[in-house]
Design a protein around this motif. Structure first.
Motif, PDB file in Angstrom:
ATOM      1  N   MET A   1     -75.479  53.092 -15.436  1.00  0.00           N
ATOM      2  CA  MET A   1     -73.835  53.241 -15.820  1.00  0.00           C
ATOM      3  C   MET A   1     -73.339  52.741 -17.407  1.00  0.00           C
ATOM      4  SD  MET A   1     -72.473  52.948 -12.271  1.00  0.00           S
ATOM      5  CE  MET A   1     -73.722  51.795 -11.145  1.00  0.00           C
ATOM      6  N   ASP A   2     -73.218  53.862 -18.437  1.00  0.00           N
ATOM      7  CA  ASP A   2     -73.034  53.692 -19.263  1.00  0.00           C
ATOM      8  C   ASP A   2     -71.041  54.020 -19.071  1.00  0.00           C
ATOM      9  OD1 ASP A   2     -75.180  53.552 -20.841  1.00  0.00           O
ATOM     10  OD2 ASP A   2     -75.647  56.008 -20.748  1.00  0.00           O
ATOM     11  N   GLU A   3     -70.657  53.693 -18.150  1.00  0.00           N
ATOM     12  CA  GLU A   3     -69.320  54.197 -18.296  1.00  0.00           C
ATOM     13  C   GLU A   3     -68.659  53.725 -17.877  1.00  0.00           C
ATOM     14  OE1 GLU A   3     -71.245  55.872 -16.502  1.00  0.00           O
ATOM     15  OE2 GLU A   3     -71.291  58.497 -16.829  1.00  0.00           O
ATOM     16  N   PHE A   4     -68.705  51.591 -17.556  1.00  0.00           N
ATOM     17  CA  PHE A   4     -68.804  50.706 -17.114  1.00  0.00           C
ATOM     18  C   PHE A   4     -69.109  49.610 -18.972  1.00  0.00           C
ATOM     19  CE2 PHE A   4     -69.059  53.525 -13.412  1.00  0.00           C
ATOM     20  CZ  PHE A   4     -67.798  53.161 -12.892  1.00  0.00           C
ATOM     21  N   LYS A   5     -68.515  48.610 -18.421  1.00  0.00           N
ATOM     22  CA  LYS A   5     -68.898  47.775 -19.942  1.00  0.00           C
ATOM     23  C   LYS A   5     -69.139  46.468 -19.072  1.00  0.00           C
ATOM     24  CE  LYS A   5     -65.018  49.760 -23.147  1.00  0.00           C
ATOM     25  NZ  LYS A   5     -64.204  48.778 -23.969  1.00  0.00           N
ATOM     26  N   ASN A   6     -69.677  45.559 -19.874  1.00  0.00           N
ATOM     27  CA  ASN A   6     -70.161  44.425 -19.415  1.00  0.00           C
ATOM     28  C   ASN A   6     -68.815  43.000 -19.427  1.00  0.00           C
ATOM     29  OD1 ASN A   6     -72.207  42.816 -17.941  1.00  0.00           O
ATOM     30  ND2 ASN A   6     -72.866  41.781 -20.026  1.00  0.00           N
ATOM     31  N   ALA A   7     -68.071  43.720 -20.127  1.00  0.00           N
ATOM     32  CA  ALA A   7     -67.228  42.965 -20.613  1.00  0.00           C
ATOM     33  C   ALA A   7     -65.835  43.898 -20.860  1.00  0.00           C
ATOM     34  CB  ALA A   7     -67.283  41.734 -21.840  1.00  0.00           C
ATOM     35  N   TYR A   8     -65.080  43.123 -20.542  1.00  0.00           N
ATOM     36  CA  TYR A   8     -63.332  43.381 -21.105  1.00  0.00           C
ATOM     37  C   TYR A   8     -62.700  42.670 -21.382  1.00  0.00           C
ATOM     38  CZ  TYR A   8     -65.179  47.735 -17.679  1.00  0.00           C
ATOM     39  OH  TYR A   8     -65.826  48.175 -17.078  1.00  0.00           O
ATOM     40  N   SER A   9     -62.188  43.120 -22.844  1.00  0.00           N
ATOM     41  CA  SER A   9     -61.454  42.231 -23.495  1.00  0.00           C
ATOM     42  C   SER A   9     -59.506  43.038 -23.062  1.00  0.00           C
ATOM     43  CB  SER A   9     -60.705  43.119 -24.985  1.00  0.00           C
ATOM     44  OG  SER A   9     -60.139  42.097 -25.846  1.00  0.00           O
ATOM     45  N   LEU A 114     -66.271  44.285 -10.410  1.00  0.00           N
ATOM     46  CA  LEU A 114     -65.740  42.419  -9.593  1.00  0.00           C
ATOM     47  C   LEU A 114     -65.380  42.593 -10.778  1.00  0.00           C
ATOM     48  CD1 LEU A 114     -65.276  40.483  -7.563  1.00  0.00           C
ATOM     49  CD2 LEU A 114     -67.808  39.569  -8.090  1.00  0.00           C
ATOM     50  N   LEU A 115     -63.745  41.972 -11.324  1.00  0.00           N
ATOM     51  CA  LEU A 115     -64.155  41.217 -12.466  1.00  0.00           C
ATOM     52  C   LEU A 115     -63.216  39.852 -12.600  1.00  0.00           C
ATOM     53  CD1 LEU A 115     -63.182  42.654 -15.597  1.00  0.00           C
ATOM     54  CD2 LEU A 115     -60.385  42.831 -14.632  1.00  0.00           C
ATOM     55  N   CYS A 116     -63.812  38.965 -13.019  1.00  0.00           N
ATOM     56  CA  CYS A 116     -64.266  37.637 -13.505  1.00  0.00           C
ATOM     57  C   CYS A 116     -63.541  37.432 -14.562  1.00  0.00           C
ATOM     58  CB  CYS A 116     -65.052  37.208 -12.337  1.00  0.00           C
ATOM     59  SG  CYS A 116     -67.117  37.649 -12.740  1.00  0.00           S
ATOM     60  N   ALA A 117     -63.466  36.341 -14.470  1.00  0.00           N
ATOM     61  CA  ALA A 117     -63.595  35.587 -16.079  1.00  0.00           C
ATOM     62  C   ALA A 117     -64.113  34.851 -16.280  1.00  0.00           C
ATOM     63  CB  ALA A 117     -62.241  34.016 -15.432  1.00  0.00           C
ATOM     64  N   THR A 118     -65.260  35.095 -15.904  1.00  0.00           N
ATOM     65  CA  THR A 118     -66.599  34.604 -16.345  1.00  0.00           C
ATOM     66  C   THR A 118     -68.020  34.120 -15.519  1.00  0.00           C
ATOM     67  OG1 THR A 118     -66.425  31.862 -15.372  1.00  0.00           O
ATOM     68  CG2 THR A 118     -65.314  32.456 -18.336  1.00  0.00           C
ATOM     69  N   ALA A 133     -74.934  48.781  -2.326  1.00  0.00           N
ATOM     70  CA  ALA A 133     -73.589  49.416  -2.588  1.00  0.00           C
ATOM     71  C   ALA A 133     -73.702  49.362  -4.056  1.00  0.00           C
ATOM     72  CB  ALA A 133     -71.984  48.912  -2.534  1.00  0.00           C
ATOM     73  N   PRO A 134     -72.972  50.295  -4.724  1.00  0.00           N
ATOM     74  CA  PRO A 134     -72.461  50.501  -6.587  1.00  0.00           C
ATOM     75  C   PRO A 134     -72.290  49.358  -7.150  1.00  0.00           C
ATOM     76  CG  PRO A 134     -72.531  52.868  -5.670  1.00  0.00           C
ATOM     77  CD  PRO A 134     -72.635  52.018  -4.620  1.00  0.00           C
ATOM     78  N   THR A 135     -72.639  48.722  -7.893  1.00  0.00           N
ATOM     79  CA  THR A 135     -71.105  47.769  -7.885  1.00  0.00           C
ATOM     80  C   THR A 135     -71.941  47.167  -8.974  1.00  0.00           C
ATOM     81  OG1 THR A 135     -71.573  47.169  -5.306  1.00  0.00           O
ATOM     82  CG2 THR A 135     -70.361  45.614  -6.675  1.00  0.00           C
ATOM     83  N   LEU A 136     -70.888  46.635  -9.386  1.00  0.00           N
ATOM     84  CA  LEU A 136     -70.964  45.612 -11.250  1.00  0.00           C
ATOM     85  C   LEU A 136     -70.036  44.627 -10.833  1.00  0.00           C
ATOM     86  CD1 LEU A 136     -70.603  48.860 -12.247  1.00  0.00           C
ATOM     87  CD2 LEU A 136     -71.703  48.573 -13.760  1.00  0.00           C
ATOM     88  N   VAL A 137     -70.633  44.182 -12.083  1.00  0.00           N
ATOM     89  CA  VAL A 137     -69.869  42.136 -11.914  1.00  0.00           C
ATOM     90  C   VAL A 137     -69.814  42.332 -13.748  1.00  0.00           C
ATOM     91  CG1 VAL A 137     -69.773  39.996 -12.435  1.00  0.00           C
ATOM     92  CG2 VAL A 137     -70.657  41.486 -10.375  1.00  0.00           C
ATOM     93  N   ALA A 138     -68.086  42.020 -13.963  1.00  0.00           N
ATOM     94  CA  ALA A 138     -68.112  42.061 -15.621  1.00  0.00           C
ATOM     95  C   ALA A 138     -66.717  41.207 -15.948  1.00  0.00           C
ATOM     96  CB  ALA A 138     -67.365  43.531 -16.095  1.00  0.00           C
ATOM     97  N   GLU A 139     -67.030  40.653 -16.742  1.00  0.00           N
ATOM     98  CA  GLU A 139     -65.991  39.721 -17.301  1.00  0.00           C
ATOM     99  C   GLU A 139     -64.618  39.865 -17.901  1.00  0.00           C
ATOM    100  OE1 GLU A 139     -68.033  36.539 -18.584  1.00  0.00           O
ATOM    101  OE2 GLU A 139     -68.942  37.313 -20.340  1.00  0.00           O
ATOM    102  N   TYR A 140     -63.928  39.693 -18.216  1.00  0.00           N
ATOM    103  CA  TYR A 140     -62.775  39.845 -19.274  1.00  0.00           C
ATOM    104  C   TYR A 140     -62.452  38.517 -20.164  1.00  0.00           C
ATOM    105  CZ  TYR A 140     -59.540  37.094 -15.648  1.00  0.00           C
ATOM    106  OH  TYR A 140     -58.302  36.023 -15.025  1.00  0.00           O
ATOM    107  N   GLN A 141     -61.577  39.001 -21.136  1.00  0.00           N
ATOM    108  CA  GLN A 141     -61.627  37.633 -22.106  1.00  0.00           C
ATOM    109  C   GLN A 141     -60.139  38.272 -22.764  1.00  0.00           C
ATOM    110  OE1 GLN A 141     -64.205  39.765 -25.025  1.00  0.00           O
ATOM    111  NE2 GLN A 141     -66.210  38.137 -24.209  1.00  0.00           N
ATOM    112  N   THR A 142     -59.705  37.217 -22.615  1.00  0.00           N
ATOM    113  CA  THR A 142     -57.529  36.954 -23.023  1.00  0.00           C
ATOM    114  C   THR A 142     -57.142  37.142 -23.734  1.00  0.00           C
ATOM    115  OG1 THR A 142     -57.780  34.994 -21.996  1.00  0.00           O
ATOM    116  CG2 THR A 142     -57.022  36.173 -20.241  1.00  0.00           C
TER     117      THR A 142
END
Length: 178
Positions: A1-9, A114-118, A133-142
């Motif tokens: 799914m190219d519409e989603f990122k592995n990490a979000y800033s 699921l957007l998690c810290a790490t 279920a179509p599910t992704l796990v991404a992390e966020y960077q603060t």
């Protein structure tokens, strides 16, 4: 799914190093326009603490979006800790509730993020291996890394990518001969 990122800033939120899920949620809502830009094209905001009822119990999904390109609801569950496989159960439950009770007939099955810290990619791989279920796990960077760290990582990458028999630039060769 190219519409989603592995990490979000999400450094634009200005969160403290130690923050709660409520802090993260509130900051995302206050900066919703910038968060939508970070998510990418075609995301439309549907709701915050989006209510779903299953049986006689009420639940609230942290954030719900609709993706116009893939024509589906997207549930975001926020976690301020490292990814834990147990978190997927809650998200899968929410995705199922959206599909059964909210999704329109013409829409595709909902997706959970699921957007998690790490996260540890190997743990994520194991946890998702049997998930249907179509599910992704991404992390966020603060915060963004410093320029020095980025520069060092870039040089490290160039060194790894350079072929071993690479031609030495002429200026370097001339300096070595002197």
């Amino acid at each position: 799914m190219d519409e989603f990122k592995n990490a979000y800033s999400i450094e634009f939120l200005g969160l403290a190093a130690e923050h709660s899920e409520a802090d993260l949620h509130d900051a995302l809502l206050r900066n919703l326009g910038r968060f939508l830009t970070e998510l990418g094209r075609d995301f439309c905001f549907v709701g915050s603490q989006y209510p779903v009822q299953v049986g006689s119990q009420d639940f609230a999904i942290d954030l719900v979006f609709f993706h116009r390109g893939i024509q589906c609801l997207v549930a975001f569950e926020l976690k301020v800790d490292k990814f834990k496989p147990a978190d997927l159960g809650q998200l899968s439950f929410y995705v199922e509730a959206l599909d059964r009770d909210v999704k329109k007939l013409h829409e595709r099955p909902s997706i959970g993020v699921l957007l998690c810290a790490t996260k540890d990619d190997e743990v994520v791989e194991y946890a998702l291996a049997r998930t249907t279920a179509p599910t992704l796990v991404a992390e966020y960077q603060t915060f963004l890394p410093s320029k020095e760290l980025l520069r060092a990582k870039l040089h490290e990458l160039y060194a790894q990518l350079a072929p071993e028999d690479a031609v030495v630039p002429r200026a370097t060769y001339l300096r070595r001969r002197s």
